[in-house]
Scaffold this active site. Structure first.
Site, mmCIF file in Angstrom:
data_model
loop_
_atom_site.group_PDB
_atom_site.id
_atom_site.type_symbol
_atom_site.label_atom_id
_atom_site.label_comp_id
_atom_site.label_asym_id
_atom_site.label_seq_id
_atom_site.Cartn_x
_atom_site.Cartn_y
_atom_site.Cartn_z
ATOM 1 N N GLU A 95 -5.431 1.527 1.945
ATOM 2 C CA GLU A 95 -5.251 0.422 2.939
ATOM 3 C C GLU A 95 -5.773 0.615 4.256
ATOM 4 O OE1 GLU A 95 -3.281 -2.588 5.415
ATOM 5 O OE2 GLU A 95 -3.163 -0.537 5.480
ATOM 6 N N HIS A 109 0.866 -1.285 0.039
ATOM 7 C CA HIS A 109 0.040 -0.225 0.036
ATOM 8 C C HIS A 109 0.902 1.166 0.192
ATOM 9 C CE1 HIS A 109 -0.108 0.884 4.104
ATOM 10 N NE2 HIS A 109 -0.030 -0.358 4.668
ATOM 11 N N ASP A 160 3.873 -5.862 3.880
ATOM 12 C CA ASP A 160 3.767 -4.907 4.404
ATOM 13 C C ASP A 160 4.444 -4.932 6.014
ATOM 14 O OD1 ASP A 160 1.959 -2.743 5.612
ATOM 15 O OD2 ASP A 160 0.330 -3.400 5.115
HETATM 16 CO CO CO Z 1 -0.741 0.306 8.923
HETATM 17 ZN ZN ZN Z 2 0.470 -1.278 6.552
#
Ligand code: CO
Ligand code: ZN
Length: 361
Positions: free
Chosen positions: A211, A68, A234
Protein backbone atom coordinates in the site's frame (compact mmCIF):
# COMPACT_ATOMS: atom_id res chain seq x y z
CA UNK A 1 -8.51 -9.74 30.49
CA UNK A 2 -10.55 -6.73 29.39
CA UNK A 3 -11.47 -6.26 25.73
CA UNK A 4 -8.85 -3.49 25.44
CA UNK A 5 -6.17 -5.78 26.87
CA UNK A 6 -7.04 -8.57 24.43
CA UNK A 7 -6.98 -6.12 21.56
CA UNK A 8 -3.64 -4.80 22.76
CA UNK A 9 -2.18 -8.32 22.69
CA UNK A 10 -3.25 -8.70 19.04
CA UNK A 11 -1.99 -5.25 18.07
CA UNK A 12 1.34 -5.91 19.78
CA UNK A 13 1.94 -9.01 17.68
CA UNK A 14 1.09 -7.14 14.48
CA UNK A 15 2.96 -3.90 15.25
CA UNK A 16 6.18 -5.62 16.28
CA UNK A 17 6.23 -7.88 13.20
CA UNK A 18 8.43 -7.15 10.19
CA UNK A 19 6.62 -6.24 6.98
CA UNK A 20 8.31 -3.61 4.84
CA UNK A 21 6.42 -3.16 1.53
CA UNK A 22 7.27 -6.06 -0.77
CA UNK A 23 8.75 -8.06 2.13
CA UNK A 24 5.59 -8.97 4.05
CA UNK A 25 6.37 -12.67 4.73
CA UNK A 26 6.52 -12.46 8.53
CA UNK A 27 3.40 -10.33 9.03
CA UNK A 28 1.52 -12.43 6.44
CA UNK A 29 2.06 -15.66 8.40
CA UNK A 30 0.70 -14.00 11.55
CA UNK A 31 -2.34 -12.64 9.70
CA UNK A 32 -3.16 -16.04 8.15
CA UNK A 33 -3.09 -17.69 11.59
CA UNK A 34 -5.32 -14.98 13.05
CA UNK A 35 -7.91 -15.27 10.26
CA UNK A 36 -8.08 -19.03 9.77
CA UNK A 37 -10.22 -19.95 12.81
CA UNK A 38 -12.97 -17.55 11.70
CA UNK A 39 -12.94 -17.90 7.91
CA UNK A 40 -14.57 -20.33 5.47
CA UNK A 41 -11.40 -20.05 3.42
CA UNK A 42 -8.08 -18.22 3.57
CA UNK A 43 -5.89 -17.90 0.47
CA UNK A 44 -2.86 -15.91 -0.64
CA UNK A 45 -3.02 -14.44 -4.15
CA UNK A 46 -0.13 -14.25 -6.63
CA UNK A 47 0.80 -10.79 -5.42
CA UNK A 48 0.94 -11.76 -1.72
CA UNK A 49 -2.39 -10.40 -0.45
CA UNK A 50 -4.19 -12.54 2.17
CA UNK A 51 -7.87 -13.05 1.32
CA UNK A 52 -10.18 -14.45 4.00
CA UNK A 53 -13.73 -15.35 2.96
CA UNK A 54 -16.85 -15.50 5.08
CA UNK A 55 -19.81 -16.75 3.09
CA UNK A 56 -23.07 -14.93 3.61
CA UNK A 57 -26.48 -16.50 3.45
CA UNK A 58 -28.09 -14.39 0.74
CA UNK A 59 -27.44 -12.64 -2.55
CA UNK A 60 -26.66 -9.42 -0.72
CA UNK A 61 -23.68 -7.40 -2.05
CA UNK A 62 -20.18 -8.84 -2.02
CA UNK A 63 -18.22 -6.72 0.44
CA UNK A 64 -14.46 -6.24 0.41
CA UNK A 65 -12.58 -5.05 3.46
CA UNK A 66 -8.99 -3.92 2.99
CA UNK A 67 -6.28 -3.16 5.54
CA UNK A 68 -2.65 -3.02 4.53
CA UNK A 69 -0.07 -5.31 6.12
CA UNK A 70 2.97 -3.49 4.82
CA UNK A 71 4.87 -0.78 6.64
CA UNK A 72 7.24 1.91 5.43
CA UNK A 73 10.91 0.99 5.75
CA UNK A 74 14.20 0.98 3.91
CA UNK A 75 16.32 -0.96 1.45
CA UNK A 76 20.09 -1.19 1.73
CA UNK A 77 21.34 0.61 -1.40
CA UNK A 78 25.10 0.71 -0.84
CA UNK A 79 27.87 -0.59 1.41
CA UNK A 80 31.06 1.47 1.71
CA UNK A 81 34.65 0.33 2.30
CA UNK A 82 34.42 1.06 6.01
CA UNK A 83 31.34 -1.16 6.41
CA UNK A 84 28.73 1.61 6.64
CA UNK A 85 25.41 1.04 4.86
CA UNK A 86 23.35 3.58 2.92
CA UNK A 87 19.57 3.30 2.73
CA UNK A 88 16.83 4.06 0.24
CA UNK A 89 13.40 4.90 1.65
CA UNK A 90 10.45 2.57 1.01
CA UNK A 91 7.40 4.83 1.35
CA UNK A 92 7.20 8.34 2.76
CA UNK A 93 9.81 9.20 5.39
CA UNK A 94 10.79 12.49 6.97
CA UNK A 95 14.54 12.37 7.60
CA UNK A 96 14.28 13.88 11.09
CA UNK A 97 12.42 10.83 12.44
CA UNK A 98 14.94 8.42 10.89
CA UNK A 99 18.09 10.00 12.28
CA UNK A 100 19.40 8.34 15.45
CA UNK A 101 17.04 5.36 15.18
CA UNK A 102 17.91 1.71 15.60
CA UNK A 103 17.05 -0.37 12.52
CA UNK A 104 16.45 -4.07 12.09
CA UNK A 105 17.85 -5.51 8.85
CA UNK A 106 16.42 -8.79 7.59
CA UNK A 107 19.05 -11.11 6.14
CA UNK A 108 18.39 -13.72 3.45
CA UNK A 109 18.57 -16.36 6.22
CA UNK A 110 15.50 -14.74 7.80
CA UNK A 111 17.56 -13.63 10.79
CA UNK A 112 17.78 -9.99 11.83
CA UNK A 113 20.80 -7.86 12.55
CA UNK A 114 20.71 -4.41 14.06
CA UNK A 115 22.15 -1.12 12.96
CA UNK A 116 21.95 2.47 14.08
CA UNK A 117 21.43 5.54 11.93
CA UNK A 118 24.53 7.47 12.96
CA UNK A 119 24.68 11.24 13.42
CA UNK A 120 27.47 13.71 14.03
CA UNK A 121 27.33 14.70 17.72
CA UNK A 122 26.07 18.23 18.46
CA UNK A 123 29.58 19.20 19.62
CA UNK A 124 30.79 18.98 16.02
CA UNK A 125 27.81 20.55 14.23
CA UNK A 126 28.28 24.10 12.98
CA UNK A 127 25.49 26.56 13.89
CA UNK A 128 24.41 26.37 10.23
CA UNK A 129 24.22 22.54 10.32
CA UNK A 130 22.27 22.64 13.60
CA UNK A 131 19.47 24.55 11.87
CA UNK A 132 19.04 22.05 9.04
CA UNK A 133 17.19 18.76 8.89
CA UNK A 134 19.52 15.90 7.95
CA UNK A 135 19.21 14.67 4.35
CA UNK A 136 17.79 11.17 3.98
CA UNK A 137 20.27 10.23 1.24
CA UNK A 138 23.20 11.26 3.46
CA UNK A 139 22.12 9.12 6.41
CA UNK A 140 24.16 5.99 7.00
CA UNK A 141 23.68 2.85 9.08
CA UNK A 142 26.37 1.60 11.43
CA UNK A 143 26.08 -2.16 11.97
CA UNK A 144 29.35 -2.37 13.83
CA UNK A 145 31.26 -3.79 10.88
CA UNK A 146 34.78 -2.43 10.26
CA UNK A 147 34.87 -3.12 6.52
CA UNK A 148 32.74 -4.01 3.52
CA UNK A 149 34.10 -7.54 3.81
CA UNK A 150 32.98 -7.88 7.41
CA UNK A 151 29.52 -6.52 6.52
CA UNK A 152 29.23 -9.04 3.68
CA UNK A 153 30.37 -11.86 5.95
CA UNK A 154 27.53 -10.90 8.30
CA UNK A 155 25.13 -11.54 5.42
CA UNK A 156 24.54 -7.97 4.29
CA UNK A 157 23.95 -7.32 0.59
CA UNK A 158 22.40 -4.62 -1.57
CA UNK A 159 18.59 -4.80 -1.47
CA UNK A 160 17.99 -6.19 2.00
CA UNK A 161 14.94 -4.65 3.71
CA UNK A 162 15.05 -2.91 7.09
CA UNK A 163 12.44 -1.57 9.48
CA UNK A 164 12.57 0.33 12.75
CA UNK A 165 13.52 -1.67 15.82
CA UNK A 166 10.65 -0.60 18.06
CA UNK A 167 8.22 -2.47 20.29
CA UNK A 168 4.68 -1.47 21.12
CA UNK A 169 4.26 0.10 24.58
CA UNK A 170 1.39 1.45 26.64
CA UNK A 171 0.93 5.08 27.54
CA UNK A 172 -1.70 6.47 29.93
CA UNK A 173 -5.16 4.91 29.82
CA UNK A 174 -5.90 3.25 26.50
CA UNK A 175 -3.21 5.00 24.52
CA UNK A 176 -0.36 3.04 22.99
CA UNK A 177 2.75 3.89 21.00
CA UNK A 178 4.86 1.99 18.49
CA UNK A 179 5.94 1.64 14.88
CA UNK A 180 3.81 0.65 11.91
CA UNK A 181 0.48 1.45 13.58
CA UNK A 182 -0.06 2.67 10.00
CA UNK A 183 -1.58 0.28 9.24
CA UNK A 184 -1.29 -2.48 11.83
CA UNK A 185 -3.98 -0.59 13.78
CA UNK A 186 -6.33 -0.87 10.80
CA UNK A 187 -5.26 -4.47 10.30
CA UNK A 188 -6.03 -5.29 13.95
CA UNK A 189 -9.43 -3.61 13.60
CA UNK A 190 -10.18 -5.74 10.53
CA UNK A 191 -9.09 -9.00 12.20
CA UNK A 192 -11.04 -8.14 15.34
CA UNK A 193 -14.27 -7.36 13.46
CA UNK A 194 -13.89 -10.45 11.25
CA UNK A 195 -14.12 -12.78 14.27
CA UNK A 196 -17.77 -12.05 14.97
CA UNK A 197 -19.24 -10.27 11.93
CA UNK A 198 -22.22 -11.93 10.27
CA UNK A 199 -22.26 -10.55 6.73
CA UNK A 200 -25.40 -10.69 4.57
CA UNK A 201 -23.55 -11.53 1.38
CA UNK A 202 -20.04 -12.85 0.89
CA UNK A 203 -17.36 -10.94 2.78
CA UNK A 204 -13.71 -10.78 1.71
CA UNK A 205 -11.31 -9.51 4.35
CA UNK A 206 -8.14 -8.63 2.48
CA UNK A 207 -4.82 -7.92 4.19
CA UNK A 208 -3.06 -6.08 1.39
CA UNK A 209 0.60 -5.70 0.44
CA UNK A 210 2.50 -2.71 -0.96
CA UNK A 211 0.00 0.00 0.00
CA UNK A 212 2.74 2.41 1.02
CA UNK A 213 4.34 2.23 -2.43
CA UNK A 214 1.23 2.94 -4.50
CA UNK A 215 -1.85 0.98 -3.30
CA UNK A 216 -0.68 -1.98 -5.38
CA UNK A 217 -1.98 -5.02 -3.49
CA UNK A 218 -5.48 -3.59 -3.15
CA UNK A 219 -5.62 -2.89 -6.87
CA UNK A 220 -4.95 -6.47 -7.95
CA UNK A 221 -7.06 -8.02 -5.18
CA UNK A 222 -10.07 -5.90 -6.09
CA UNK A 223 -9.75 -6.93 -9.73
CA UNK A 224 -9.78 -10.60 -8.76
CA UNK A 225 -12.63 -10.35 -6.22
CA UNK A 226 -14.79 -7.89 -8.19
CA UNK A 227 -16.59 -6.65 -5.03
CA UNK A 228 -19.89 -4.73 -5.03
CA UNK A 229 -18.80 -2.43 -2.21
CA UNK A 230 -15.59 -1.82 -0.26
CA UNK A 231 -14.44 -0.44 3.06
CA UNK A 232 -10.79 0.27 3.81
CA UNK A 233 -9.37 0.41 7.32
CA UNK A 234 -6.45 2.74 7.76
CA UNK A 235 -5.14 5.41 10.09
CA UNK A 236 -5.66 9.12 9.65
CA UNK A 237 -3.83 12.09 11.10
CA UNK A 238 -4.77 13.07 14.64
CA UNK A 239 -3.07 16.44 14.63
CA UNK A 240 -4.64 17.52 17.93
CA UNK A 241 -1.31 18.75 19.24
CA UNK A 242 0.15 21.76 21.06
CA UNK A 243 0.22 24.80 18.82
CA UNK A 244 -2.20 23.39 16.24
CA UNK A 245 -5.53 25.15 15.86
CA UNK A 246 -8.80 23.20 15.62
CA UNK A 247 -9.03 23.89 11.87
CA UNK A 248 -5.86 21.91 11.24
CA UNK A 249 -6.42 18.88 13.48
CA UNK A 250 -8.05 16.61 10.86
CA UNK A 251 -9.06 14.18 13.62
CA UNK A 252 -8.91 14.02 17.42
CA UNK A 253 -7.35 11.13 19.32
CA UNK A 254 -10.05 9.48 21.43
CA UNK A 255 -12.81 11.09 19.37
CA UNK A 256 -13.89 7.77 17.85
CA UNK A 257 -13.52 6.35 14.36
CA UNK A 258 -13.14 8.97 11.62
CA UNK A 259 -15.55 8.39 8.76
CA UNK A 260 -13.82 9.52 5.60
CA UNK A 261 -15.46 12.11 3.38
CA UNK A 262 -12.52 12.49 1.00
CA UNK A 263 -8.72 12.55 0.84
CA UNK A 264 -5.67 13.36 -1.28
CA UNK A 265 -4.31 16.63 -2.66
CA UNK A 266 -7.25 18.45 -4.21
CA UNK A 267 -9.29 15.38 -3.13
CA UNK A 268 -7.59 13.34 -5.84
CA UNK A 269 -7.40 10.25 -3.58
CA UNK A 270 -10.87 8.99 -2.71
CA UNK A 271 -14.17 10.78 -2.63
CA UNK A 272 -16.19 8.33 -0.57
CA UNK A 273 -19.30 7.02 -2.25
CA UNK A 274 -22.14 9.05 -0.70
CA UNK A 275 -24.24 5.95 0.06
CA UNK A 276 -21.36 4.17 1.82
CA UNK A 277 -20.50 7.34 3.75
CA UNK A 278 -24.15 7.78 4.74
CA UNK A 279 -24.50 4.17 5.86
CA UNK A 280 -21.42 4.47 8.10
CA UNK A 281 -22.76 7.66 9.69
CA UNK A 282 -26.26 6.23 10.15
CA UNK A 283 -24.94 3.03 11.74
CA UNK A 284 -22.66 4.98 14.10
CA UNK A 285 -25.65 7.13 15.15
CA UNK A 286 -27.96 4.16 15.61
CA UNK A 287 -25.40 2.12 17.59
CA UNK A 288 -24.26 5.06 19.71
CA UNK A 289 -20.69 4.75 18.44
CA UNK A 290 -18.78 8.05 18.80
CA UNK A 291 -17.41 9.21 15.44
CA UNK A 292 -15.86 12.14 13.62
CA UNK A 293 -15.85 13.20 9.99
CA UNK A 294 -12.60 13.31 8.05
CA UNK A 295 -11.39 15.46 5.18
CA UNK A 296 -7.68 14.78 4.66
CA UNK A 297 -5.75 17.08 2.33
CA UNK A 298 -2.80 14.75 1.73
CA UNK A 299 -2.39 10.98 1.50
CA UNK A 300 -4.94 8.33 0.64
CA UNK A 301 -5.79 4.65 1.24
CA UNK A 302 -6.44 1.34 -0.49
CA UNK A 303 -10.05 2.46 -1.01
CA UNK A 304 -8.87 4.89 -3.72
CA UNK A 305 -7.46 2.02 -5.79
CA UNK A 306 -10.39 -0.31 -5.12
CA UNK A 307 -12.94 2.35 -6.11
CA UNK A 308 -11.39 2.50 -9.60
CA UNK A 309 -11.63 -1.22 -10.25
CA UNK A 310 -13.42 -2.34 -13.44
CA UNK A 311 -16.50 -0.15 -13.82
CA UNK A 312 -16.13 1.39 -10.34
CA UNK A 313 -16.74 0.15 -6.79
CA UNK A 314 -18.64 2.23 -4.19
CA UNK A 315 -16.11 2.64 -1.38
CA UNK A 316 -15.67 4.26 2.00
CA UNK A 317 -13.07 4.31 4.77
CA UNK A 318 -13.10 3.94 8.53
CA UNK A 319 -9.98 5.71 9.81
CA UNK A 320 -8.35 5.15 13.17
CA UNK A 321 -7.00 8.48 14.44
CA UNK A 322 -3.22 8.30 14.94
CA UNK A 323 -0.65 10.87 16.02
CA UNK A 324 2.86 11.12 14.50
CA UNK A 325 2.11 8.88 11.50
CA UNK A 326 5.16 7.58 9.62
CA UNK A 327 7.41 7.86 12.66
CA UNK A 328 8.70 5.40 15.30
CA UNK A 329 6.35 6.84 17.90
CA UNK A 330 2.90 6.61 16.35
CA UNK A 331 0.15 6.85 18.98
CA UNK A 332 -3.40 5.52 18.87
CA UNK A 333 -6.19 5.06 21.42
CA UNK A 334 -7.40 1.47 21.82
CA UNK A 335 -10.94 2.72 22.44
CA UNK A 336 -10.97 4.36 18.98
CA UNK A 337 -9.81 1.06 17.47
CA UNK A 338 -12.45 -1.03 19.27
CA UNK A 339 -15.16 1.43 18.21
CA UNK A 340 -13.85 1.24 14.64
CA UNK A 341 -14.20 -2.55 14.72
CA UNK A 342 -17.76 -2.25 16.03
CA UNK A 343 -18.66 0.24 13.33
CA UNK A 344 -17.09 -1.94 10.63
CA UNK A 345 -19.00 -5.06 11.69
CA UNK A 346 -22.34 -3.30 12.19
CA UNK A 347 -22.11 -1.39 8.91
CA UNK A 348 -21.28 -4.57 7.01
CA UNK A 349 -24.23 -6.35 8.57
CA UNK A 350 -26.42 -3.47 7.33
CA UNK A 351 -25.39 -3.95 3.71
CA UNK A 352 -28.52 -5.69 2.53
CA UNK A 353 -29.66 -6.38 -1.02
CA UNK A 354 -32.32 -3.66 -0.63
CA UNK A 355 -29.78 -1.12 0.56
CA UNK A 356 -27.48 -1.92 -2.33
CA UNK A 357 -30.22 -1.67 -4.95
CA UNK A 358 -31.35 1.66 -3.49
CA UNK A 359 -27.90 3.16 -4.19
CA UNK A 360 -28.41 3.06 -7.92
CA UNK A 361 -32.02 4.22 -8.07
CO1 CO B 1 1.07 5.19 5.49
ZN1 ZN C 1 -1.69 3.41 5.83
Amino acid sequence: MSEAEKFYALLEKLSNAFGVSGFEEEIREIVIKELEPYADEVTVDKFGNVIAVKKGSSNAPKVMWAAHMDEIGFLIRAIDDKGFLYIAPVGGWYSVVVAAQRLRIRLDSGEYIYGVVGMKPPHLLSPEEQKQAPKLDKLFVDIGARSRKEAEEMGVRIGLPADLDRELARLAGNRVTGKALDDRAGLAVMLWAFRSVEPRGTLYAVATVQEEVGLKGARVAAYKLNPDVAIALDVTTANDLPGVGPADQVARLGGGPAIKVADGRGMSGLISHPAVFRLLVDVAEKEGIPYQLEVLTGGTTDAAAISLTREGVPAGVISIPARYIHSPVEVIDLEDALNSARLLAKATESMTKEWYESIFK
